[in-house]
Design a protein around this motif. Sequence first.
Motif, PDB file in Angstrom:
ATOM      1  N   GLN A 133     -22.396  -2.044 -34.827  1.00 36.40           N
ATOM      2  CA  GLN A 133     -23.201  -1.582 -35.932  1.00 36.40           C
ATOM      3  C   GLN A 133     -22.091  -1.493 -37.224  1.00 36.40           C
ATOM      4  O   GLN A 133     -22.483  -1.924 -38.279  1.00 36.40           O
ATOM      5  CB  GLN A 133     -23.833  -0.420 -35.774  1.00 36.40           C
ATOM      6  CG  GLN A 133     -24.787   0.030 -36.853  1.00 36.40           C
ATOM      7  CD  GLN A 133     -25.717   1.417 -36.716  1.00 36.40           C
ATOM      8  OE1 GLN A 133     -25.549   1.780 -35.542  1.00 36.40           O
ATOM      9  NE2 GLN A 133     -25.906   1.973 -37.905  1.00 36.40           N
ATOM     10  N   LYS A 134     -21.212  -0.780 -36.924  1.00 34.16           N
ATOM     11  CA  LYS A 134     -20.005  -0.490 -38.163  1.00 34.16           C
ATOM     12  C   LYS A 134     -19.549  -1.781 -38.534  1.00 34.16           C
ATOM     13  O   LYS A 134     -19.308  -1.894 -39.699  1.00 34.16           O
ATOM     14  CB  LYS A 134     -19.047   0.550 -37.536  1.00 34.16           C
ATOM     15  CG  LYS A 134     -19.550   2.209 -37.453  1.00 34.16           C
ATOM     16  CD  LYS A 134     -19.814   2.640 -38.745  1.00 34.16           C
ATOM     17  CE  LYS A 134     -20.248   4.355 -38.545  1.00 34.16           C
ATOM     18  NZ  LYS A 134     -20.395   4.903 -39.954  1.00 34.16           N
ATOM     19  N   THR A 135     -19.095  -2.708 -37.618  1.00 31.24           N
ATOM     20  CA  THR A 135     -18.403  -3.829 -37.921  1.00 31.24           C
ATOM     21  C   THR A 135     -19.451  -4.708 -38.888  1.00 31.24           C
ATOM     22  O   THR A 135     -18.898  -5.322 -39.777  1.00 31.24           O
ATOM     23  CB  THR A 135     -18.318  -4.620 -36.571  1.00 31.24           C
ATOM     24  OG1 THR A 135     -17.350  -3.782 -35.916  1.00 31.24           O
ATOM     25  CG2 THR A 135     -17.505  -5.838 -37.134  1.00 31.24           C
ATOM     26  N   ALA A 136     -20.689  -4.705 -38.573  1.00 31.25           N
ATOM     27  CA  ALA A 136     -21.725  -5.515 -39.464  1.00 31.25           C
ATOM     28  C   ALA A 136     -21.892  -4.651 -40.858  1.00 31.25           C
ATOM     29  O   ALA A 136     -21.782  -5.536 -41.810  1.00 31.25           O
ATOM     30  CB  ALA A 136     -22.912  -5.325 -38.647  1.00 31.25           C
ATOM     31  N   GLU A 137     -21.785  -3.593 -40.961  1.00 25.02           N
ATOM     32  CA  GLU A 137     -21.800  -2.612 -42.102  1.00 25.02           C
ATOM     33  C   GLU A 137     -20.368  -2.968 -43.125  1.00 25.02           C
ATOM     34  O   GLU A 137     -20.912  -3.363 -44.114  1.00 25.02           O
ATOM     35  CB  GLU A 137     -21.859  -1.136 -41.817  1.00 25.02           C
ATOM     36  CG  GLU A 137     -23.247  -0.795 -41.396  1.00 25.02           C
ATOM     37  CD  GLU A 137     -23.190   0.749 -40.905  1.00 25.02           C
ATOM     38  OE1 GLU A 137     -22.232   1.361 -41.172  1.00 25.02           O
ATOM     39  OE2 GLU A 137     -24.202   1.318 -40.556  1.00 25.02           O
ATOM     40  N   VAL A 138     -19.208  -3.115 -42.339  1.00 27.98           N
ATOM     41  CA  VAL A 138     -18.382  -3.280 -43.205  1.00 27.98           C
ATOM     42  C   VAL A 138     -18.258  -4.932 -43.526  1.00 27.98           C
ATOM     43  O   VAL A 138     -17.870  -5.019 -44.791  1.00 27.98           O
ATOM     44  CB  VAL A 138     -17.018  -3.058 -42.329  1.00 27.98           C
ATOM     45  CG1 VAL A 138     -15.580  -3.610 -42.884  1.00 27.98           C
ATOM     46  CG2 VAL A 138     -16.795  -1.705 -41.957  1.00 27.98           C
ATOM     47  N   GLU A 139     -18.736  -5.776 -42.659  1.00 26.89           N
ATOM     48  CA  GLU A 139     -18.815  -7.221 -43.188  1.00 26.89           C
ATOM     49  C   GLU A 139     -19.615  -7.406 -44.436  1.00 26.89           C
ATOM     50  O   GLU A 139     -19.406  -7.928 -45.208  1.00 26.89           O
ATOM     51  CB  GLU A 139     -18.912  -8.067 -42.193  1.00 26.89           C
ATOM     52  CG  GLU A 139     -18.131  -8.207 -41.173  1.00 26.89           C
ATOM     53  CD  GLU A 139     -18.721  -9.116 -39.914  1.00 26.89           C
ATOM     54  OE1 GLU A 139     -19.684  -9.289 -39.732  1.00 26.89           O
ATOM     55  OE2 GLU A 139     -17.900  -9.239 -38.921  1.00 26.89           O
ATOM     56  N   SER A 140     -20.884  -6.439 -44.319  1.00 28.51           N
ATOM     57  CA  SER A 140     -21.730  -6.625 -45.547  1.00 28.51           C
ATOM     58  C   SER A 140     -21.047  -5.987 -46.592  1.00 28.51           C
ATOM     59  O   SER A 140     -21.218  -6.672 -47.806  1.00 28.51           O
ATOM     60  CB  SER A 140     -22.969  -5.745 -45.103  1.00 28.51           C
ATOM     61  OG  SER A 140     -23.736  -5.887 -46.200  1.00 28.51           O
ATOM     62  N   LEU A 141     -20.370  -4.970 -46.683  1.00 26.59           N
ATOM     63  CA  LEU A 141     -19.832  -4.231 -47.766  1.00 26.59           C
ATOM     64  C   LEU A 141     -18.553  -5.332 -48.271  1.00 26.59           C
ATOM     65  O   LEU A 141     -18.497  -5.440 -49.559  1.00 26.59           O
ATOM     66  CB  LEU A 141     -19.022  -2.989 -47.582  1.00 26.59           C
ATOM     67  CG  LEU A 141     -19.913  -1.799 -47.079  1.00 26.59           C
ATOM     68  CD1 LEU A 141     -19.315  -0.613 -46.360  1.00 26.59           C
ATOM     69  CD2 LEU A 141     -20.691  -1.466 -48.375  1.00 26.59           C
ATOM     70  N   LEU A 142     -17.883  -6.018 -47.382  1.00 29.55           N
ATOM     71  CA  LEU A 142     -16.825  -6.929 -48.106  1.00 29.55           C
ATOM     72  C   LEU A 142     -17.685  -8.090 -48.473  1.00 29.55           C
ATOM     73  O   LEU A 142     -16.885  -8.536 -49.620  1.00 29.55           O
ATOM     74  CB  LEU A 142     -16.025  -7.407 -46.925  1.00 29.55           C
ATOM     75  CG  LEU A 142     -15.024  -6.317 -46.204  1.00 29.55           C
ATOM     76  CD1 LEU A 142     -14.551  -7.005 -45.153  1.00 29.55           C
ATOM     77  CD2 LEU A 142     -13.907  -6.104 -47.076  1.00 29.55           C
ATOM     78  N   ALA A 143     -18.654  -8.612 -48.109  1.00 31.71           N
ATOM     79  CA  ALA A 143     -19.320  -9.792 -48.511  1.00 31.71           C
ATOM     80  C   ALA A 143     -19.926  -9.273 -50.153  1.00 31.71           C
ATOM     81  O   ALA A 143     -19.996 -10.206 -50.757  1.00 31.71           O
ATOM     82  CB  ALA A 143     -20.417 -10.298 -47.892  1.00 31.71           C
TER      83      ALA A 143
END
Length: 379
Positions: A133-143
Amino acid sequence: MFLRMIAYRLKVLLKNRTLLFWTLAFPIALGLLFNFAFGGFDEVGKLETTKVGIVSTDEEKTADFEEVLFSIKNDGTSIYKGQRLSEEKAVKQLAADNISGYYTITPDDITLSVSQTGVAQTILKEFLNQYVQKTAEVESLLASGSIQPQELSQDLFIEGSHVEDIQEADSYSVKSFYFFTLVAVSIMYGFMWGLKNSNDQQANQSANGIRLCLIPKNKLIVAVTNLIASYILFYIQSLIILAVFRFVYQVDFGDRWLYILLIYAIASLTSISFGTLIGNLFTKWTYQQKNSFGIAISMAMSFFAGMMGSQSIKYWIDANLPLLGRLNIVNLISDSMYQLFYYDSLQPFYLNLLWLSGFAVVFVFLNYFFERKAQYEHL
């Protein structure tokens, strides 16, 4: 005369052994099963280091995963001890119980393999869920450009999540968490008393309804006395259940007892009024049909409140559809108990209390509207 009518109604309700079973004996029996099932979960905070295997086909992704996994500590001791293994060796070690489980890390996914269910396996699964879940959140923030790569830190993965849960295990009670939902369900079963009141007041549903329509008393007075009698009975029942959970099953509810009694008082009125509303809305249904409908609604609310192994669904609703959680009476009650137990601030509790009070007021007003307009062509 008003008090005498309440006393008579109490005598009538106390003779209904079926409802006494479902609203008193059944929650206590269910609590015994919960006690057996979840009583050992509070040993999570006393776990020794869990051995875990890692099967990797993506070095960079594995390194990031291991950095977070091995950083989790409890009292200075690492929670996990891991080793790189081939898939064949991982399967053999898992079968021999040398490891609690193993993670398979590929460029596309991270999966967990276990051979049994237990506290260690539950923790491994929870860590994976939160990491993904955290990884997906980070990827979304980076994108989206909301955060830059150099701003990333391990804290993004451990802040307020799995690490805190482990480090604060001494004050966290998994057993209490499950019992909070059971408390909410047992209170929700109060709808049966409200439904019984409605059924006994309707001339097209019961002989009692015919007699009540013929007595020289205002129908609203009769409805109010029935509500008060059922409320007194059910509130006492709820306190008995609470006492059994606390002193027999040794469930920790914290020390904010005045607030707990307050939530019981308001939630009991809400559930009884809800049952009465079911009876007033579906006047052409049989009593059994209305009772089955009420049970189905209660079970649905319980599921979305996380009672039936559906905690992940509850968390998803809380994060993405908070209004849906607010419309769930069982969720409001269990969350209120949870907030009193874990939070120092009472603000979230007061918000839930406001919602529950709002439901009670709406249900009582709707019941007044329907009962005032109730008319029969003949008796």
